[in-house]
Design an enzyme around this catalytic site. Structure first.
Site, PDB file in Angstrom:
ATOM      1  N   HIS A 185       7.488 -44.332 -13.713  1.00 34.14           N
ATOM      2  CA  HIS A 185       6.941 -45.571 -14.260  1.00 34.14           C
ATOM      3  C   HIS A 185       7.940 -46.716 -14.183  1.00 34.14           C
ATOM      4  O   HIS A 185       7.555 -47.868 -14.015  1.00 34.14           O
ATOM      5  CB  HIS A 185       6.434 -45.349 -15.678  1.00 34.14           C
ATOM      6  CG  HIS A 185       5.162 -44.582 -15.674  1.00 34.14           C
ATOM      7  ND1 HIS A 185       5.138 -43.215 -15.728  1.00 34.14           N
ATOM      8  CD2 HIS A 185       3.880 -44.991 -15.525  1.00 34.14           C
ATOM      9  CE1 HIS A 185       3.884 -42.816 -15.638  1.00 34.14           C
ATOM     10  NE2 HIS A 185       3.101 -43.858 -15.515  1.00 34.14           N
ATOM     11  N   ARG A 245      -2.007 -50.817 -18.758  1.00 28.34           N
ATOM     12  CA  ARG A 245      -1.378 -49.641 -19.376  1.00 28.34           C
ATOM     13  C   ARG A 245      -0.924 -50.040 -20.779  1.00 28.34           C
ATOM     14  O   ARG A 245      -0.184 -51.022 -20.921  1.00 28.34           O
ATOM     15  CB  ARG A 245      -0.161 -49.201 -18.559  1.00 28.34           C
ATOM     16  CG  ARG A 245      -0.480 -48.600 -17.195  1.00 28.34           C
ATOM     17  CD  ARG A 245       0.821 -48.151 -16.521  1.00 28.34           C
ATOM     18  NE  ARG A 245       0.602 -47.325 -15.351  1.00 28.34           N
ATOM     19  CZ  ARG A 245       0.634 -47.770 -14.093  1.00 28.34           C
ATOM     20  NH1 ARG A 245       0.854 -49.046 -13.843  1.00 28.34           N
ATOM     21  NH2 ARG A 245       0.439 -46.948 -13.087  1.00 28.34           N
ATOM     22  N   ARG A 305      -6.647 -49.355 -20.551  1.00 29.69           N
ATOM     23  CA  ARG A 305      -6.562 -47.898 -20.543  1.00 29.69           C
ATOM     24  C   ARG A 305      -5.912 -47.441 -21.852  1.00 29.69           C
ATOM     25  O   ARG A 305      -4.880 -47.967 -22.261  1.00 29.69           O
ATOM     26  CB  ARG A 305      -5.710 -47.413 -19.373  1.00 29.69           C
ATOM     27  CG  ARG A 305      -5.610 -45.898 -19.383  1.00 29.69           C
ATOM     28  CD  ARG A 305      -4.766 -45.370 -18.270  1.00 29.69           C
ATOM     29  NE  ARG A 305      -3.357 -45.583 -18.518  1.00 29.69           N
ATOM     30  CZ  ARG A 305      -2.403 -45.226 -17.659  1.00 29.69           C
ATOM     31  NH1 ARG A 305      -2.728 -44.697 -16.501  1.00 29.69           N
ATOM     32  NH2 ARG A 305      -1.142 -45.430 -17.931  1.00 29.69           N
ATOM     33  N   GLU A 312      -7.674 -38.298 -11.887  1.00 27.31           N
ATOM     34  CA  GLU A 312      -6.292 -38.055 -11.479  1.00 27.31           C
ATOM     35  C   GLU A 312      -5.899 -36.580 -11.568  1.00 27.31           C
ATOM     36  O   GLU A 312      -4.740 -36.227 -11.418  1.00 27.31           O
ATOM     37  CB  GLU A 312      -5.308 -38.944 -12.253  1.00 27.31           C
ATOM     38  CG  GLU A 312      -5.615 -39.161 -13.714  1.00 27.31           C
ATOM     39  CD  GLU A 312      -4.738 -40.217 -14.391  1.00 27.31           C
ATOM     40  OE1 GLU A 312      -3.874 -40.828 -13.746  1.00 27.31           O
ATOM     41  OE2 GLU A 312      -4.923 -40.411 -15.597  1.00 27.31           O
ATOM     42  N   ASN A 321      -1.327 -41.763  -8.363  1.00 23.74           N
ATOM     43  CA  ASN A 321       0.032 -41.277  -8.688  1.00 23.74           C
ATOM     44  C   ASN A 321      -0.044 -39.860  -9.240  1.00 23.74           C
ATOM     45  O   ASN A 321       0.690 -38.967  -8.832  1.00 23.74           O
ATOM     46  CB  ASN A 321       0.708 -42.179  -9.723  1.00 23.74           C
ATOM     47  CG  ASN A 321       0.683 -43.631  -9.328  1.00 23.74           C
ATOM     48  OD1 ASN A 321       0.572 -43.937  -8.154  1.00 23.74           O
ATOM     49  ND2 ASN A 321       0.751 -44.520 -10.297  1.00 23.74           N
ATOM     50  N   ASP A 322      -0.936 -39.678 -10.191  1.00 22.46           N
ATOM     51  CA  ASP A 322      -1.079 -38.343 -10.770  1.00 22.46           C
ATOM     52  C   ASP A 322      -1.926 -37.443  -9.892  1.00 22.46           C
ATOM     53  O   ASP A 322      -1.685 -36.243  -9.821  1.00 22.46           O
ATOM     54  CB  ASP A 322      -1.696 -38.436 -12.173  1.00 22.46           C
ATOM     55  CG  ASP A 322      -0.631 -38.784 -13.195  1.00 22.46           C
ATOM     56  OD1 ASP A 322       0.440 -38.164 -13.159  1.00 22.46           O
ATOM     57  OD2 ASP A 322      -0.864 -39.687 -14.010  1.00 22.46           O
ATOM     58  N   ARG A 330       6.005 -35.946  -9.820  1.00 23.87           N
ATOM     59  CA  ARG A 330       6.158 -37.295  -9.272  1.00 23.87           C
ATOM     60  C   ARG A 330       7.513 -37.910  -9.598  1.00 23.87           C
ATOM     61  O   ARG A 330       7.918 -38.894  -8.986  1.00 23.87           O
ATOM     62  CB  ARG A 330       5.018 -38.216  -9.756  1.00 23.87           C
ATOM     63  CG  ARG A 330       5.018 -38.452 -11.236  1.00 23.87           C
ATOM     64  CD  ARG A 330       3.721 -39.096 -11.713  1.00 23.87           C
ATOM     65  NE  ARG A 330       3.838 -40.532 -11.906  1.00 23.87           N
ATOM     66  CZ  ARG A 330       2.892 -41.284 -12.458  1.00 23.87           C
ATOM     67  NH1 ARG A 330       1.744 -40.742 -12.860  1.00 23.87           N
ATOM     68  NH2 ARG A 330       3.065 -42.563 -12.610  1.00 23.87           N
ATOM     69  N   CYS A 342      -6.391 -47.368  -8.690  1.00 25.72           N
ATOM     70  CA  CYS A 342      -5.391 -48.152  -9.418  1.00 25.72           C
ATOM     71  C   CYS A 342      -4.009 -47.521  -9.323  1.00 25.72           C
ATOM     72  O   CYS A 342      -3.049 -48.039  -9.873  1.00 25.72           O
ATOM     73  CB  CYS A 342      -5.798 -48.335 -10.881  1.00 25.72           C
ATOM     74  SG  CYS A 342      -5.896 -46.778 -11.779  1.00 25.72           S
TER      75      CYS A 342
HETATM   76  C1  PEP Z   1      -1.944 -42.985 -11.742  1.00 20.02           C
HETATM   77  O1  PEP Z   1      -1.678 -41.847 -12.145  1.00 20.02           O
HETATM   78  O2  PEP Z   1      -2.148 -43.248 -10.547  1.00 20.02           O
HETATM   79  C2  PEP Z   1      -2.032 -44.104 -12.691  1.00 20.02           C
HETATM   80  C3  PEP Z   1      -2.495 -45.265 -12.325  1.00 20.02           C
HETATM   81  O3  PEP Z   1      -1.607 -43.874 -13.950  1.00 20.02           O
HETATM   82  P1  PEP Z   1      -0.063 -43.768 -14.363  1.00 20.02           P
HETATM   83  O4  PEP Z   1       0.772 -44.134 -13.168  1.00 20.02           O
HETATM   84  O5  PEP Z   1       0.141 -44.700 -15.497  1.00 20.02           O
HETATM   85  O6  PEP Z   1       0.079 -42.338 -14.742  1.00 20.02           O
HETATM   86 MG    MG Z   2      -1.791 -41.430 -14.259  1.00 17.50          MG
END
Ligand code: PEP
Ligand code: MG
Length: 565
Positions: free
Chosen positions: A189, A296, A332, A431, A454-455, A465, A502
């Site tokens: 993050h 977020r 979110r 995700e 991402n997840d 990650r 996203c």
């Molecule tokens: C993701 O997982 O792609 C996402 C947008 O949420 P975060 O990166 O906050 O886990």
């Molecule tokens: Mg995520």
């Protein structure tokens, strides 16, 4: 001149002077105190410990719904009331002339070392409690102290061992050139936030701290992934030229601010922004984003000692929604866990935090906190441009529970007579592979889907990650990821609902065409990347890439996919 390899997480060139911020320096003054200062430090110690104990008492009272959390806080209180703690700190101050911060740091580092070296698994987990108490105490003391970033000037490139998401948000208001860390990973993050700030950043630059001095001239090459320390005149000139060209390109992109994101073959793409902290709204508006596709809300729950109230949240959500009007804001709900640590939610130690109490699971285990957030969102929606979205949905059950809770919140708000608007679209983040596979049922229970790549990549490929050492397994174009996106889109389109992406994949220009060809309707990207992605959309011919879609979907490796796109 020295050159160290790292991993670029945010492209661009930064030229400036190194400002080393080591983890301890955030909290601790290293100089010895004078004899005459001892009394003062001892009195500070007494007051600060009392303050934190009172604060813990208050939290214990507030946690009426979780005995487990109360027990943890009680054990933290006991650490502070332990006579051994008192004696040792007093000695470190009186005999060794340590500042209070130094003494606390020494005590907790020693205690953590003892516990982590124990073979007993339960006791070794207590390290977390000690770290938590140290953090709570030091962050209280730190508030009275100068912010380490206060004296950072414009020319600085911050160097540190690693950077937490909460610290990177503090950097946001500072006019610095770049960031560089010895550890860290591109998908954390902190890196996402740095990218959104358009700040060149390098992680995993091994050996950096041992090779650089404070104030030394340096360059971050965020394009090729290098740190250059004390560059020669020739190298410096080369990078100054690249830097100037990049600035020119950036200016060129500004011309796209008022251009619509329409592809060559005429499809208009809704291009929105992701924000992590409210200050980012300025960039969202400046770049003419079509609203916020992911707000977020973790910033409200990390790096602080008390829970945000409903009122505080309401004010923040309302303010963002008003500024974004007529565009919508997708809020979110809490998604702490993984690398986003919160000491106020007191998540107990977990062997596998990414598979543990994260995302919606935290909310469903802390219903009063979740209800406060939902009520704040319902109240902030009086203008009608807010949508709500839930993270880490693994199946339809969680969504059904969430809907029940929204219903209860609405009823409670009616009883209090406070204005609110429950007419709000509801979205699920996709995700987790189970959510992809059951996206047909999930989409039936909500209004839109948003793919968190991402997840999704992390969980589909079983690759942490945040672990840079296995980042070669983290492949956005792995056939399993591509097919997951396609399945999700198809399931949503069957019932006439929209799908956004996203995750960071949407902010990477090389994947834009692919996502659009897979049928994704909307993209939500880092505000700093919005114009770059818009340029990619404008240059994209979806029909052309769609003609290769069957081939792409039958690829066996990500390399083959990359070749085709
Ligand atoms: C993701 O997982 O792609 C996402 C947008 O949420 P975060 O990166 O906050 O886990
Ligand atoms: Mg995520």
């Amino acid at each position: 001149m020295k050159k160290i390899k790292g991993n670029s997480v945010s492209a661009g060139i930064a030229i400036g002077k190194a400002k080393i911020i080591d983890k301890h320096e955030l909290y601790i003054e290293r100089k010895k105190i004078l004899k005459r200062e001892i009394e003062f430090e001892l009195s500070r110690f007494k007051e600060d410990v009392e303050f934190v104990i009172n604060e813990l008492d208050k939290l214990i009272q507030d946690y009426t719904y979780s005995q487990e959390n109360r027990d943890i806080l009680e054990s933290h209180k006991m650490i502070l009331q332990d006579p051994e703690f008192n004696n040792r700190i007093s000695k470190l101050i009186s005999n060794d002339q340590n500042s209070l911060e130094q003494a606390i740091n020494t005590y907790f580092t020693e205690a953590a070392d003892i516990f982590s070296n124990m073979n007993n698994k339960y006791l070794s987990h207590r390290v977390i409690d000690f770290e938590d108490v140290a953090y709570r105490l030091l962050s209280h003391i730190m508030d009275e102290r100068k912010d380490v970033l206060e004296n950072v000037d414009e020319n600085s490139i911050l160097i540190m061992e690693n950077i937490s998401p909460s610290f990177v948000t503090k950097v946001f208001d500072k006019n610095i050139q770049g960031l560089c860390t010895e550890r860290g990973s591109s998908n954390s993050h902190s890196s996402i936030i740095a990218r959104s700030m358009n700040l060149p950043m390098l992680v995993n630059a091994l050996g950096l701290l041992g090779n650089i001095k404070d104030g030394e001239d340096m360059i971050i090459d965020g394009n090729d992934g290098y740190v250059i320390i004390s560059p020669t005149k020739k190298v410096l000139e080369k990078y100054q030229t690249i830097y100037k060209e990049e600035q020119k390109d950036r200016k060129g992109l500004l011309k796209l601010i008022d251009v619509e994101p329409i592809t060559k073959d005429g499809k208009k793409i809704k291009l929105m922004s992701n924000i992590e902290i409210p200050q980012e709204i300025d960039q969202v508006l400046k770049y003419n984003s079509a609203g916020i596709g992911l707000f977020r809300t973790e910033f409200l729950f990390i790096d602080r000692d008390d829970l945000p109230t409903e009122e505080e949240q309401y004010e923040i959500y309302k303010d963002i929604a008003e500024q974004c009007k007529p565009n919508s804001v997708i809020i979110r709900t809490i998604d702490v866990g993984g690398d986003k640590l919160s000491n106020i939610l007191n998540i107990t130690y977990e062997e596998n935090p990414n598979l543990g109490c994260r995302g919606i699971r935290i909310s469903l285990q802390n219903i009063p906190i979740f209800k406060q957030q939902i009520k704040a969102i319902l109240r902030a929606n009086v203008q009608g441009n807010i949508k709500i979205m839930f993270p880490m949905i693994s199946g339809v059950n969680e969504l059904l529970k969430v809907k029940e809770i929204i219903e209860i919140c609405s009823k409670e708000l009616i009883n209090t007579g406070i204005a609110f608007n429950a007419d709000m679209e509801l979205g699920a983040m996709i995700e987790i592979p189970s959510a992809v596979i059951t996206s047909d049922s999930i989409v039936d229970e909500c209004d839109f889907l948003s793919i968190g790549t991402n997840d999704l990549i992390q969980y589909t490929l079983a690759v942490d990650r945040d672990n840079q050492s296995i980042s070669n397994y983290y492949k956005p174009t792995h056939p399993s990821v591509i097919r997951s996106i396609k399945l999700t889109v198809d399931n949503a389109h069957k019932v006439g609902k929209k799908v956004a992406v996203c995750g960071e994949m949407a902010s990477e220009k090389e994947y834009v065409k692919l996502l659009l060809a897979l049928g994704v309707d909307e993209l939500s990207v880092s505000p700093g990347r919005l114009l770059l992605i818009k340029k990619e959309i404008i240059n994209c011919n979806i029909t052309e890439i769609k003609s290769k879609l069957d081939k792409i979907l039958s690829c066996k490796t990500s390399k083959e996919v990359m070749k085709l796109i």
